[in-house]
Design an enzyme around this catalytic site. Structure first.
Site, PDB file in Angstrom:
ATOM      1  CG  ASP A 228      -2.288   0.682   0.879  1.00 22.53           C
ATOM      2  OD1 ASP A 228      -2.266   1.761   0.244  1.00 22.53           O
ATOM      3  OD2 ASP A 228      -3.339   0.155   1.261  1.00 22.53           O
ATOM      4  N   GLY A 254       4.172   1.631  -2.257  1.00 19.24           N
ATOM      5  CA  GLY A 254       4.136   2.208  -3.588  1.00 19.24           C
ATOM      6  C   GLY A 254       2.702   2.473  -3.991  1.00 19.24           C
ATOM      7  CG  PHE A 256      -3.274   0.433  -6.101  1.00 19.73           C
ATOM      8  CD1 PHE A 256      -3.808   1.530  -6.764  1.00 19.73           C
ATOM      9  CD2 PHE A 256      -3.857   0.064  -4.889  1.00 19.73           C
ATOM     10  CE1 PHE A 256      -4.881   2.248  -6.263  1.00 19.73           C
ATOM     11  CE2 PHE A 256      -4.933   0.768  -4.365  1.00 19.73           C
ATOM     12  CZ  PHE A 256      -5.450   1.859  -5.054  1.00 19.73           C
ATOM     13  CG  HIS A 274     -15.939  -0.527  -4.339  1.00 18.53           C
ATOM     14  ND1 HIS A 274     -16.949  -0.548  -3.401  1.00 18.53           N
ATOM     15  CD2 HIS A 274     -14.812  -0.191  -3.652  1.00 18.53           C
ATOM     16  CE1 HIS A 274     -16.453  -0.244  -2.212  1.00 18.53           C
ATOM     17  NE2 HIS A 274     -15.168  -0.031  -2.343  1.00 18.53           N
TER      18      HIS A 274
END
Length: 364
Positions: A228, A254, A256, A274
């Site tokens: 994360d 880092g 995503f 979502h």
């Protein structure tokens, strides 16, 4: 040894009861005049605010030690006794708190979920969703529907996720709220899906690692990689060490949107896709795809909108995504097509007794 884990009912039973509830609700709406049925739905917003008031006052925490009279409870939470009785009268009518024959108030199973120290506490979620800022966003739903865009950037001066990072008091409440909601589906998730089949599991956007830690606790032969943003995983190594998982779980940081760690046999995206519309969600999928091998599996844990017209939690959350984050919930067909556009084949959808599902996909 007695287990503290909640008992998970069979999926067939849960879905059967849910179907009966839906049929009865539809029948009720058809039997009563339309304006009466509509008024009941309108009043649901008031119930939400009543639950928020109970959480903010800490009523459930005060009743944790045992039943209290209205005078005792009002003094303990700093409320007007008459007003408190009126608040509890509404909540009791919905099964939140109860009043004993001697007049004292006590907890019910739903009320226990408002305690700070409950195994699965929704107190922070209630405080966030009932907060003035969140209510203000929803008051602009009509603008979101007209434009198809979230309202936060115009109201707050920046996108939602940037805003909750800039306002740390709100951001910390949001983080706790999301953690508590995630906890809701934990037991149903493990009852439905075996994560122990994977040797190395990468949790992409895994926050502080609560899900991955629980997976590793239940799958002693597996190893994990938590990934994360740097500020999100800053405290994760210490927490994993406290849980005795430091030697089985590494932490990497880092974005995503750029790259994710290689070497996983399974990559988890839980309640990530979502949050984003397709351009951004597609970037995430392509970053994960680049780290995978042909034998690797992608595990998407999300609500899936059912094809039937009845009520479902995913339909509420879909509008929450529209108003705040700009993302969306998707049907199974939409996921299948969405994944195909970004290099994946949906191989299975595993339902749970909670609203969450596990969508398993492989590289195309």
């Amino acid at each position: 040894m007695v287990s503290n884990r909640p008992r998970i009912p069979p999926q067939r039973l849960v879905h059967a009861v849910e179907s009966v509830r839906t049929v009865l609700a539809v029948a009720f709406r058809k039997l009563v005049p339309g304006h009466i049925a509509l008024m009941e739905l309108i009043a649901a917003g008031w119930i939400t605010q009543a639950i928020h008031a109970a959480a903010a006052l800490g009523i459930a925490d005060e009743l944790a030690a045992g039943p209290r009279s209205s005078a005792e409870l009002a003094a303990a939470v700093g409320a007007d006794e008459d007003a408190l009785r009126r608040l509890l009268r509404l909540l009791i009518s919905h099964g939140i708190f109860t009043q004993r024959r001697d007049g004292r108030y006590a907890l019910t199973p739903m009320a226990r979920a408002l305690r700070r120290d409950a195994d699965v506490s929704l107190r922070d979620a209630v405080l966030f969703f009932g907060s003035p800022g969140h209510r203000n966003h929803w008051s602009h739903l009509v603008d979101a529907v007209r434009t198809g865009k979230p309202v936060g950037e115009e109201l707050d001066g920046m996108p939602f996720f940037d805003y909750v990072q800039s306002d740390r008091e709100l951001g910390e409440l949001f983080d706790r709220a999301m953690t508590s909601i995630s906890t809701l589906a934990m037991e149903p998730l493990f009852a439905a899906y075996d994560f122990g089949r994977y040797e190395t599991i990468v949790d992409v956007g895994g926050g502080e690692g609560s899900l991955l830690a629980e997976i590793l606790r239940r799958a002693p032969r597996s190893r994990g990689i938590l990934f994360d943003l740097p500020e999100v995983v800053e405290s994760a190594p210490a927490r994993l060490a406290e849980l005795g998982l430091a030697d089985r779980c590494s932490v990497e940081s880092g974005s995503f949107f750029d790259t994710v760690p290689k070497g996983g046999d399974a990559y988890i995206l839980k309640h990530i896709l979502h949050d984003w519309a397709e351009p951004e969600a597609g970037h995430i999928l392509r970053a994960v795809r680049a780290a995978m091998t042909p034998d690797t599996r992608l595990l998407i844990i999300e609500l899936v909108i059912p094809e039937h017209p009845g009520p479902h939690p995913s339909k509420y959350i879909d509008l929450e995504m529209l108003v705040n984050a700009g993302g969306r919930e998707r049907t199974e067909t939409e996921y299948r097509e969405f994944l195909a556009r970004h290099g994946f084949t949906l191989t299975s959808l595993v339902p749970t007794v909670a609203p969450d599902n596990v969508l398993e996909a492989r590289p195309s």
